[in-house]
Design a protein around this motif. Structure first.
Motif, PDB file in Angstrom:
ATOM      1  N   ARG A 197       0.845  -1.153   0.012  1.00 34.83           N
ATOM      2  CA  ARG A 197       0.085   0.091   0.186  1.00 34.83           C
ATOM      3  C   ARG A 197       0.902   1.417   0.082  1.00 34.83           C
ATOM      4  N   VAL A 198       1.850   1.400   0.920  1.00 38.76           N
ATOM      5  CA  VAL A 198       2.503   2.383   0.934  1.00 38.76           C
ATOM      6  C   VAL A 198       3.812   2.555   0.393  1.00 38.76           C
ATOM      7  N   TYR A 199       4.469   1.305   0.069  1.00 38.05           N
ATOM      8  CA  TYR A 199       5.805   1.611  -0.735  1.00 38.05           C
ATOM      9  C   TYR A 199       5.803   1.185  -2.041  1.00 38.05           C
ATOM     10  N   GLY A 200       4.551   0.725  -2.671  1.00 39.51           N
ATOM     11  CA  GLY A 200       4.596   0.211  -4.027  1.00 39.51           C
ATOM     12  C   GLY A 200       5.122  -1.274  -4.140  1.00 39.51           C
ATOM     13  N   LEU A 201       5.600  -1.763  -3.161  1.00 39.90           N
ATOM     14  CA  LEU A 201       5.955  -3.301  -3.302  1.00 39.90           C
ATOM     15  C   LEU A 201       4.774  -4.403  -4.144  1.00 39.90           C
ATOM     16  N   ARG A 202       5.523  -5.220  -4.779  1.00 43.44           N
ATOM     17  CA  ARG A 202       4.497  -6.006  -5.701  1.00 43.44           C
ATOM     18  C   ARG A 202       4.585  -7.510  -5.014  1.00 43.44           C
ATOM     19  N   ALA A 203       3.544  -8.242  -4.682  1.00 48.19           N
ATOM     20  CA  ALA A 203       3.809  -9.466  -3.935  1.00 48.19           C
ATOM     21  C   ALA A 203       2.555 -10.330  -4.231  1.00 48.19           C
ATOM     22  N   THR A 204       2.907 -11.684  -4.353  1.00 46.49           N
ATOM     23  CA  THR A 204       1.943 -12.663  -4.329  1.00 46.49           C
ATOM     24  C   THR A 204       1.899 -13.393  -2.899  1.00 46.49           C
ATOM     25  N   ASP A 205       0.825 -13.428  -2.265  1.00 47.54           N
ATOM     26  CA  ASP A 205       0.918 -14.472  -0.910  1.00 47.54           C
ATOM     27  C   ASP A 205       0.087 -15.602  -1.389  1.00 47.54           C
ATOM     28  N   LEU A 206       0.739 -16.885  -1.110  1.00 42.66           N
ATOM     29  CA  LEU A 206       0.138 -18.028  -1.400  1.00 42.66           C
ATOM     30  C   LEU A 206      -0.370 -18.695  -0.148  1.00 42.66           C
ATOM     31  N   MET A 207      -1.671 -18.806  -0.284  1.00 39.21           N
ATOM     32  CA  MET A 207      -2.347 -19.427   1.171  1.00 39.21           C
ATOM     33  C   MET A 207      -2.320 -20.966   0.918  1.00 39.21           C
ATOM     34  N   GLN A 208      -1.294 -21.464   1.167  1.00 39.24           N
ATOM     35  CA  GLN A 208      -1.013 -23.083   0.991  1.00 39.24           C
ATOM     36  C   GLN A 208      -1.394 -23.928   2.147  1.00 39.24           C
ATOM     37  N   GLY A 209      -2.140 -24.993   1.540  1.00 37.52           N
ATOM     38  CA  GLY A 209      -2.578 -25.974   2.593  1.00 37.52           C
ATOM     39  C   GLY A 209      -1.597 -27.116   2.838  1.00 37.52           C
ATOM     40  N   PRO A 210      -1.926 -28.393   3.712  1.00 38.56           N
ATOM     41  CA  PRO A 210      -0.662 -29.174   3.825  1.00 38.56           C
ATOM     42  C   PRO A 210      -0.151 -29.887   2.754  1.00 38.56           C
ATOM     43  N   VAL A 211       0.875 -30.108   2.462  1.00 37.21           N
ATOM     44  CA  VAL A 211       1.656 -30.649   1.325  1.00 37.21           C
ATOM     45  C   VAL A 211       1.892 -32.158   1.659  1.00 37.21           C
ATOM     46  N   TYR A 212       1.655 -33.032   0.401  1.00 41.79           N
ATOM     47  CA  TYR A 212       2.199 -34.264   0.651  1.00 41.79           C
ATOM     48  C   TYR A 212       2.951 -34.644  -0.441  1.00 41.79           C
ATOM     49  N   GLY A 213       3.818 -35.733  -0.504  1.00 44.01           N
ATOM     50  CA  GLY A 213       4.585 -36.132  -1.376  1.00 44.01           C
ATOM     51  C   GLY A 213       6.140 -36.636  -0.835  1.00 44.01           C
ATOM     52  N   LEU A 214       6.873 -37.178  -1.696  1.00 40.39           N
ATOM     53  CA  LEU A 214       8.266 -37.647  -1.253  1.00 40.39           C
ATOM     54  C   LEU A 214       9.314 -37.274  -2.020  1.00 40.39           C
ATOM     55  N   THR A 215       8.806 -37.220  -3.400  1.00 37.34           N
ATOM     56  CA  THR A 215       9.822 -37.027  -4.394  1.00 37.34           C
ATOM     57  C   THR A 215       9.439 -36.268  -5.706  1.00 37.34           C
ATOM     58  N   LEU A 216      10.311 -35.927  -6.472  1.00 40.41           N
ATOM     59  CA  LEU A 216       9.709 -35.360  -7.717  1.00 40.41           C
ATOM     60  C   LEU A 216      10.823 -35.502  -8.992  1.00 40.41           C
ATOM     61  N   PRO A 217      10.348 -35.412 -10.255  1.00 43.80           N
ATOM     62  CA  PRO A 217      11.146 -36.106 -11.176  1.00 43.80           C
ATOM     63  C   PRO A 217      12.488 -35.650 -11.275  1.00 43.80           C
ATOM     64  N   GLU A 218      12.795 -34.443 -10.843  1.00 42.15           N
ATOM     65  CA  GLU A 218      14.203 -33.876 -10.879  1.00 42.15           C
ATOM     66  C   GLU A 218      15.305 -34.170 -10.139  1.00 42.15           C
ATOM     67  N   ALA A 219      14.697 -35.046  -9.056  1.00 43.09           N
ATOM     68  CA  ALA A 219      15.570 -35.890  -8.230  1.00 43.09           C
ATOM     69  C   ALA A 219      16.043 -37.091  -8.888  1.00 43.09           C
ATOM     70  N   GLY A 220      15.458 -37.606  -9.868  1.00 39.92           N
ATOM     71  CA  GLY A 220      15.896 -38.743 -10.736  1.00 39.92           C
ATOM     72  C   GLY A 220      16.083 -39.939  -9.950  1.00 39.92           C
ATOM     73  N   GLY A 221      15.275 -40.096  -8.746  1.00 43.03           N
ATOM     74  CA  GLY A 221      15.533 -41.385  -8.146  1.00 43.03           C
ATOM     75  C   GLY A 221      16.617 -41.220  -7.060  1.00 43.03           C
ATOM     76  N   ASP A 222      17.556 -40.072  -7.144  1.00 38.28           N
ATOM     77  CA  ASP A 222      18.610 -40.251  -6.236  1.00 38.28           C
ATOM     78  C   ASP A 222      18.023 -39.680  -4.942  1.00 38.28           C
ATOM     79  N   THR A 223      18.052 -40.587  -3.794  1.00 39.66           N
ATOM     80  CA  THR A 223      17.701 -40.077  -2.627  1.00 39.66           C
ATOM     81  C   THR A 223      18.373 -38.929  -1.905  1.00 39.66           C
ATOM     82  N   ARG A 224      19.787 -38.613  -2.612  1.00 37.55           N
ATOM     83  CA  ARG A 224      20.171 -37.335  -1.805  1.00 37.55           C
ATOM     84  C   ARG A 224      19.812 -36.105  -2.239  1.00 37.55           C
ATOM     85  N   LEU A 225      18.913 -36.069  -3.504  1.00 36.84           N
ATOM     86  CA  LEU A 225      18.331 -34.934  -3.983  1.00 36.84           C
ATOM     87  C   LEU A 225      16.576 -34.973  -3.601  1.00 36.84           C
ATOM     88  N   MET A 226      16.131 -36.039  -2.858  1.00 40.18           N
ATOM     89  CA  MET A 226      14.920 -35.945  -2.303  1.00 40.18           C
ATOM     90  C   MET A 226      14.673 -34.882  -1.394  1.00 40.18           C
TER      91      MET A 226
END
Ligand code: USQ
Length: 382
Positions: A197-226
């Motif tokens: 309001r006062v300083y003209g910042l631009r912002a998005t506030d993400l109201m997130q619920g609880p997240v589930y999941g263990l891994t993602l494709p970018e980890a490529g199955g390497d547990t050290r990247l999970m």
């Protein structure tokens, strides 16, 4: 884009870093390992150990060719942030660097104080770093659906139109959080709205619920990247905990009557949502608020699905209703709006039986690391 991620070692921070780098963005992460220290102090280590950020970034670069720059430091320290901002001049700042656990924030004075100081302090510094060093940077802040609590009316996306004595205006939707952690997110929202309001910042506030999941494709199955996958009573969230409890053969810990309903989402959808927010920056002075979840479930419904899918996999899953350690409504109305991210193009990954079976089988691969002493609630505020 040049993307700076605060809290880049966390459950969401590290996957976001890999995802953004894989999309071709220039990524820099900052983390002071607060979460790792708190987990060690409370005997709440994650299921799968992960190396620290420089090693993770090196492993990721070797596997994919994508670079992630790392600063092991405190985003609550003004000089640390200033140095990174001056060199990098980020176009988007993704702020995850908060103490994320409701039970941790309710343990005692020291834990409450750390939560308050860290969460508000980092948000304040992030805002000031933008104002001083990169005024066009879009702040993308991870808030929580828990800011709203469980009111007996429909929850809107951040704002509500109110008619009062014949006049109308738009206000932040009323907030009523159930833990100090959730309350720090309410205070964050107010702080960010003030600077918009006062300083003209631009912002998005993400109201997130609880997240589930263990891994993602970018980890490529390497547990050290999970990502860090917590199942303890302090840092583990409901569904992730139930998956581990099912594999360990201990009863699922439904707190109270189990009618507590929240908006959940897959880790993969968190990444999509943050990316969609980043690709559509808001104009200076605007605070955009998006409710970030894809489906609502009661705790009982989650437990029942874990019991059913676990049973199909040969697991003997039982459910136990424990006295609720939290002060919260156990039966309540819950109808939050969540069309904003869908309108931006979110393609949800729903919690199908197949998705649940995949997660259970990944947990089963690490069953020997489960410490069943970390399951029952230790922090009570009811
Ligand atoms: N619950 C159980 N049994 C358990 C754990 C939790 O019945 O073993 C219940 C809780 O009482 C609560 C619900 O499940 O009613 C959700 O609890 P949670 O621990 O999964 O999630 P919460 O404490 O609300 O916090 C988590 C994340 C937090 C994030 C928030 C989104 O830790 O960082 O902001 O989810 S939300 O819940 O929408 O506020």
């Amino acid at each position: 884009m040049r993307v700076l991620i605060l809290g880049g070692d966390g459950y969401l921070g590290w996957p976001t870093a890999m995802d953004m780098a894989a999309r071709g963005h220039d990524v820099w992460v900052i983390d002071n390992y607060l979460r790792r220290h708190m987990a060690a102090d409370t005997d709440s280590e994650p299921l799968i150990p992960a190396p620290k950020l420089p090693d993770r970034a090196a492993l990721f670069e070797a596997a994919t060719g994508h670079k992630i720059r790392v600063t092991e430091g405190d985003a609550g320290d003004r000089e640390t942030l200033a140095r990174v901002f001056q060199e990098f001049v980020p176009e988007a700042l993704i702020h995850y660097a908060e103490q994320p656990s409701a039970p941790y924030s309710m343990r005692d004075y020291d834990s409450a104080r750390i939560t308050l100081d860290n969460n508000l302090g980092v948000t304040f510094n992030a805002i000031w770093a933008i104002l001083e060093h990169a005024p066009d940077c879009h702040l993308i802040k991870l808030g929580t659906m828990g800011e709203y609590g469980t009111p007996n009316i429909d929850i809107e996306e951040g704002w509500i139109d109110i008619e009062h004595k014949g006049r109308r205006d738009t206000f932040l939707f009323p907030r009523a959080a159930g833990s100090l952690y959730h309350t720090t997110k309410v205070l964050d929202t107010d702080l960010i709205w003030f600077y918009c309001r006062v300083y003209g910042l631009r912002a998005t506030d993400l109201m997130q619920g609880p997240v589930y999941g263990l891994t993602l494709p970018e980890a490529g199955g390497d547990t050290r990247l999970m990502p860090h996958f917590h199942y303890d009573d302090i840092f583990g969230t409901a569904l992730n905990r139930f998956l581990v409890q099912a594999v360990a053969g201990v009863p699922l810990t439904v707190y109270g009557k189990g009618g507590q309903t929240r908006g959940y989402l897959n880790l993969l959808d968190t990444l999509q949502c943050v990316n969609l927010a980043m690709e559509t920056p808001v104009e200076p002075g605007r605070l955009r608020i998006l409710n970030q979840f894809t489906e609502t479930f009661s705790v009982n419904a989650l437990a029942e699905q874990v019991r059913r899918v676990g049973g199909q996999m040969g697991l003997d899953v039982t459910v136990q209703n424990l006295p609720n350690p939290r002060k919260e409504a156990e039966e309540h109305y819950y109808n939050p709006a969540h069309s904003g991210l869908l309108d931006l193009g979110l393609q949800p990954h729903y919690l199908t039986d197949e998705v649940m079976a995949e997660m259970l089988s990944l947990v089963r691969d690490h069953a020997d690391r489960i410490d069943t002493g970390r399951i029952l609630p230790r922090v009570k505020w009811n």
